[in-house]
Design a protein around this motif. Structure first.
Motif, PDB file in Angstrom:
ATOM      1  N   TYR A   1     -11.269  -5.227  -1.053  1.00 36.62           N
ATOM      2  CA  TYR A   1     -10.130  -4.648  -0.333  1.00 36.62           C
ATOM      3  C   TYR A   1      -8.879  -5.503  -0.556  1.00 36.62           C
ATOM      4  N   ALA A   2      -9.063  -6.818  -0.509  1.00 31.53           N
ATOM      5  CA  ALA A   2      -7.936  -7.734  -0.737  1.00 31.53           C
ATOM      6  C   ALA A   2      -7.348  -7.527  -2.129  1.00 31.53           C
ATOM      7  N   CYS A   3      -8.220  -7.412  -3.120  1.00 28.92           N
ATOM      8  CA  CYS A   3      -7.749  -7.190  -4.490  1.00 28.92           C
ATOM      9  C   CYS A   3      -7.023  -5.854  -4.608  1.00 28.92           C
ATOM     10  N   SER A   4      -7.573  -4.830  -3.941  1.00 32.00           N
ATOM     11  CA  SER A   4      -6.997  -3.486  -4.006  1.00 32.00           C
ATOM     12  C   SER A   4      -5.583  -3.455  -3.436  1.00 32.00           C
ATOM     13  N   HIS A   5      -5.401  -4.076  -2.264  1.00 37.14           N
ATOM     14  CA  HIS A   5      -4.113  -3.997  -1.584  1.00 37.14           C
ATOM     15  C   HIS A   5      -3.098  -5.016  -2.095  1.00 37.14           C
ATOM     16  N   CYS A   6      -3.515  -5.856  -3.014  1.00 32.56           N
ATOM     17  CA  CYS A   6      -2.579  -6.794  -3.631  1.00 32.56           C
ATOM     18  C   CYS A   6      -2.347  -6.468  -5.107  1.00 32.56           C
ATOM     19  N   GLY A   7      -2.943  -5.378  -5.587  1.00 34.08           N
ATOM     20  CA  GLY A   7      -2.749  -4.976  -6.979  1.00 34.08           C
ATOM     21  C   GLY A   7      -3.434  -5.882  -7.986  1.00 34.08           C
ATOM     22  N   MET A   8      -4.506  -6.568  -7.573  1.00 35.67           N
ATOM     23  CA  MET A   8      -5.197  -7.523  -8.455  1.00 35.67           C
ATOM     24  C   MET A   8      -6.383  -6.815  -9.120  1.00 35.67           C
ATOM     25  N   VAL A   9      -6.082  -6.004 -10.123  1.00 33.62           N
ATOM     26  CA  VAL A   9      -7.095  -5.150 -10.740  1.00 33.62           C
ATOM     27  C   VAL A   9      -8.159  -5.973 -11.467  1.00 33.62           C
ATOM     28  N   ASP A  10      -7.735  -6.871 -12.349  1.00 34.09           N
ATOM     29  CA  ASP A  10      -8.693  -7.670 -13.126  1.00 34.09           C
ATOM     30  C   ASP A  10      -9.571  -8.527 -12.216  1.00 34.09           C
ATOM     31  N   GLU A  11      -8.949  -9.124 -11.192  1.00 34.69           N
ATOM     32  CA  GLU A  11      -9.707  -9.962 -10.262  1.00 34.69           C
ATOM     33  C   GLU A  11     -10.741  -9.127  -9.497  1.00 34.69           C
TER      34      GLU A  11
ATOM     35  N   SER B   1       4.719  -7.674   4.385  1.00 30.30           N
ATOM     36  CA  SER B   1       3.592  -8.441   3.832  1.00 30.30           C
ATOM     37  C   SER B   1       2.928  -7.719   2.663  1.00 30.30           C
ATOM     38  N   CYS B   2       3.091  -6.393   2.581  1.00 31.28           N
ATOM     39  CA  CYS B   2       2.457  -5.650   1.483  1.00 31.28           C
ATOM     40  C   CYS B   2       3.227  -5.799   0.178  1.00 31.28           C
ATOM     41  N   GLY B   3       4.419  -6.414   0.244  1.00 31.08           N
ATOM     42  CA  GLY B   3       5.222  -6.558  -0.964  1.00 31.08           C
ATOM     43  C   GLY B   3       5.640  -5.207  -1.528  1.00 31.08           C
ATOM     44  N   ASP B   4       5.761  -4.213  -0.620  1.00 33.79           N
ATOM     45  CA  ASP B   4       6.092  -2.826  -1.004  1.00 33.79           C
ATOM     46  C   ASP B   4       5.048  -2.234  -1.932  1.00 33.79           C
TER      47      ASP B   4
ATOM     48  N   HIS C   1       1.051  -3.676   8.106  1.00 30.53           N
ATOM     49  CA  HIS C   1       2.337  -4.035   7.494  1.00 30.53           C
ATOM     50  C   HIS C   1       3.025  -5.004   8.451  1.00 30.53           C
ATOM     51  N   HIS C   2       3.236  -6.238   7.997  1.00 30.08           N
ATOM     52  CA  HIS C   2       3.943  -7.240   8.784  1.00 30.08           C
ATOM     53  C   HIS C   2       5.380  -7.303   8.286  1.00 30.08           C
ATOM     54  N   PHE C   3       6.314  -6.763   9.095  1.00 31.45           N
ATOM     55  CA  PHE C   3       7.728  -6.748   8.718  1.00 31.45           C
ATOM     56  C   PHE C   3       8.424  -7.927   9.376  1.00 31.45           C
ATOM     57  N   ARG C   4       9.153  -8.689   8.548  1.00 28.62           N
ATOM     58  CA  ARG C   4       9.895  -9.837   9.071  1.00 28.62           C
ATOM     59  C   ARG C   4      11.057 -10.135   8.138  1.00 28.62           C
ATOM     60  N   ASP C   5      12.252 -10.295   8.703  1.00 33.12           N
ATOM     61  CA  ASP C   5      13.467 -10.665   7.952  1.00 33.12           C
ATOM     62  C   ASP C   5      13.728  -9.729   6.767  1.00 33.12           C
ATOM     63  N   GLY C   6      13.385  -8.458   6.925  1.00 29.81           N
ATOM     64  CA  GLY C   6      13.675  -7.489   5.872  1.00 29.81           C
ATOM     65  C   GLY C   6      12.626  -7.420   4.777  1.00 29.81           C
ATOM     66  N   PHE C   7      11.485  -8.059   4.988  1.00 28.95           N
ATOM     67  CA  PHE C   7      10.404  -8.024   4.000  1.00 28.95           C
ATOM     68  C   PHE C   7       9.116  -7.540   4.666  1.00 28.95           C
TER      69      PHE C   7
END
Length: 606
Positions: A343-353, A601-604, A593-599
């Motif tokens: 799940y961590a790899c999926s939501h961070c776009g880490m396909v190879d990992e 946590s999902c990195g969009d 989704h943790h929103f803080r200072d205009g960002f």
């Protein structure tokens, strides 16, 4: 029907022939008494129990004797021995009494396969053995495990006819059975009719509400429990934390945590794991980590809970680091652990990992991938935009894909514009789970994104003709020990005028920051201005406006959304966190989704 077949008399498993007068053994009555004494004092040692059994066979004790058989069966069931063992003894007893029947029913009720408990009960009645006060609690426990409410209602009516419905432990078993079968309202009704209610009764209904999607009712009942002067125990705490986690009721959960400290439950491993899980599901990952770090004892569940918690909160890299730390500690990860890792790899776009961990799971740890692991790989590819690769993976899966996997592909097709493949994925979903409104909506949105409005209207007419209703989006927030629910365009709150004024103020200030509504998310054939108005009144925006009105500056805002957050709300809340200097945590259908200072946590990347 569970048949009671006695073993052959010549079986080497038992000796049913009493010793002869020339036998060097002690008289039979003394041997029986000695064996019974040994059985009553063998403690929790299965080895000792087998040794006593062997001693009785060697010395010619007749194991078809009801008295010795009763004690042997009771000892085996109490030690959770495989039920084939006591059943073979039971089959040899000449005439079993109600105690022995009850012990066998209890044994099967507590085993992995509870069905024989019902068959034994039918056989017991056919043998003209009258059930007693202990029969029905064991029988209802088996029914609860099978979640067969039809049989449960039959047993309930039998309990009433036999006059056992006023007994507390029978009533508690009925509450547990109805809650386990998903009929928690029936459990609550039975609870209300009880003249005296102990802690077990309160826990059964509170837990039933918590596990059956009624957390508000669970918390309401807990308050009633306090008013009646009933003290909560560890089981109450587990149910409460589950309910608080479902509602993201952080303040109330923290009060439960304080109570845990007060009564000395902080050394309980199961309660600590539930507390860790609660904080993670409320998006308070720092507090979850603090609980984990302070635990005197941890097991694989503790590690897995934090790994999954970090992953769903958008801290994928931290989740993978924790997994490496777990391996360093030489702890064996479970199937659940790898769900969190993938799940961590999926939501961070880490396909190879992701593929690397999937391979390690199989080759290093010998874990055979389940449908959940394959689903994570499909999600991994889909979120990365590799929709065709995800489809090929599904085709080559060793397991039959379920509706969730096809629905994941359908969502990816809607997001990335693969119309033909999306239509095929929806057709597969319809074969497995027809009538789910989200599937119609996804395909409708896919048609709308291609400007195929006629297909949108045809699909939505079919949705109406099939009697499928769209699940309304809602958002939950906790304030002042209450959980408030908002729907899209909701004006039911007494302060709705102030809320909508704040909403207008938010939009005005966001536009000064360069905000422009993502009207492409309103997939309907209407004018642009109407699309902007529709976006303004999404439930999560109303919830944010309400919390900005009611809470002090700088206070974090937590929102639970039952559907996935749309791109426009994601952008708007991201900017709101910057403009109003608030941390805003949104738990949607798929992640945090943790929103803080205009960002975020999902990195969009969602």
């Amino acid at each position: 029907m569970f048949s009671k077949h006695p073993l052959p008399r010549t079986s080497c498993f038992y000796s049913t022939t009493p010793p002869t007068s020339s036998s060097p053994h002690k008289p039979e009555s003394l041997l029986v008494k000695k064996c019974i004494f040994l059985l009553q004092n063998c403690g929790s040692s299965k080895l000792k129990l087998r040794q006593i059994h062997a001693f009785s066979i060697r010395n010619g004790v007749p194991l078809n004797d009801p008295d010795i058989g009763k004690h042997l069966i009771h000892s085996l069931v109490s030690l959770s021995a495989p039920m084939s063992y006591p059943h073979n003894i039971f089959s040899c007893i000449r005439s079993s009494n109600v105690f022995t029947w009850n012990t066998m029913i209890r044994g099967y009720a507590e085993s992995e396969s509870s069905e024989p408990a019902l068959q034994l009960y039918r056989q017991m009645r056919a043998s003209c053995i009258q059930p007693d006060t202990h029969t029905y609690p064991f029988l209802l426990k088996a029914v609860a495990k099978l979640a067969d409410v039809r049989i449960g209602e039959i047993v309930h009516s039998t309990v009433i006819r036999n006059g056992y419905d006023s007994l507390a432990f029978v009533q508690n078993s009925l509450l547990h059975m109805y809650a386990a079968c998903g009929l928690v309202d029936s459990a609550h009704k039975a609870f209300e009719l009880m003249s005296e209610r102990d802690i077990v009764a309160w826990n059964s209904v509170i837990n039933g509400f918590a596990l059956n999607g009624k957390p508000n009712e669970a918390l309401t009942l807990f308050r009633e429990m306090g008013l009646e002067g009933v003290k909560p125990d560890g089981y109450t705490v587990l149910s409460l934390l589950s309910a608080c986690a479902e509602l993201c009721a952080l303040a109330l959960g923290r009060r439960v945590h304080i109570y845990m400290v007060k009564v000395g439950l902080t050394d309980n491993l199961h309660v600590n794991n539930a507390l860790l899980d609660f904080y993670a599901k409320c998006g308070s990952i720092r507090e979850a980590r603090k609980v984990f770090d302070e635990m005197k004892e941890r097991n694989a569940v503790s590690w897995s809970s934090l790994i999954v918690g970090l992953a769903v909160n958008g801290f994928g890299e931290e989740a993978l680091e924790l997994f490496k730390e777990m391996e360093t500690e030489e702890l064996v990860p479970s199937e659940v652990t790898f769900v969190g890792v993938l799940y961590a790899c999926s939501h961070c776009g880490m396909v190879d990992e992701g593929f690397s961990y999937f391979k390690r799971m199989k080759e290093k740890y010998g874990i055979v991938p389940k449908i959940e692991h394959h689903g994570c790989i499909v999600d991994l590819l889909s979120r990365a935009g590799l929709v065709k690769e995800a489809y090929q993976y599904i085709r080559n899966m060793p397991l039959q894909p379920n509706a969730v996997i096809w629905r994941t592909l359908l969502g990816a097709c809607a997001m990335h514009g693969h119309l033909t493949l999306g239509e095929y994925a929806r057709a597969q979903v319809l074969k497995l789970e027809p009538g789910y409104s989200g599937d119609y909506v996804l395909l409708s949105n896919l048609y709308a994104s291609e400007q195929r409005w006629s297909d949108v209207h045809v699909l939505r007419r079919k949705m109406l003709s099939d009697g499928v209703k769209k699940i309304p989006g809602y958002s939950l927030v906790e304030f002042g020990n209450h959980v408030y629910e908002f729907l899209m365009g909701d004006r039911s709150h007494p302060q709705s005028d102030q809320i909508y004024a704040m909403l207008a103020e938010i939009t005005k200030r966001l536009r000064l920051e360069g905000y422009a509504p993502h009207t492409e998310n309103v997939l309907a054939d209407i004018e642009e201005e109407e699309k902007e108005n529709a976006l303004s009144y999404h439930s999560e925006k109303i919830a944010v406006a309400f919390m900005l009105l009611k809470t002090a500056p700088g206070t974090p805002i937590r929102i639970v959304k039952n559907l996935r957050i749309c791109a426009d709300c994601h952008l708007a809340i991201k900017l709101t966190s910057k403009v109003f200097e608030r941390e805003i945590i949104v738990r949607d259908q798929s992640r945090f989704h943790h929103f803080r200072d205009g960002f975020c946590s999902c990195g969009d990347y969602w």
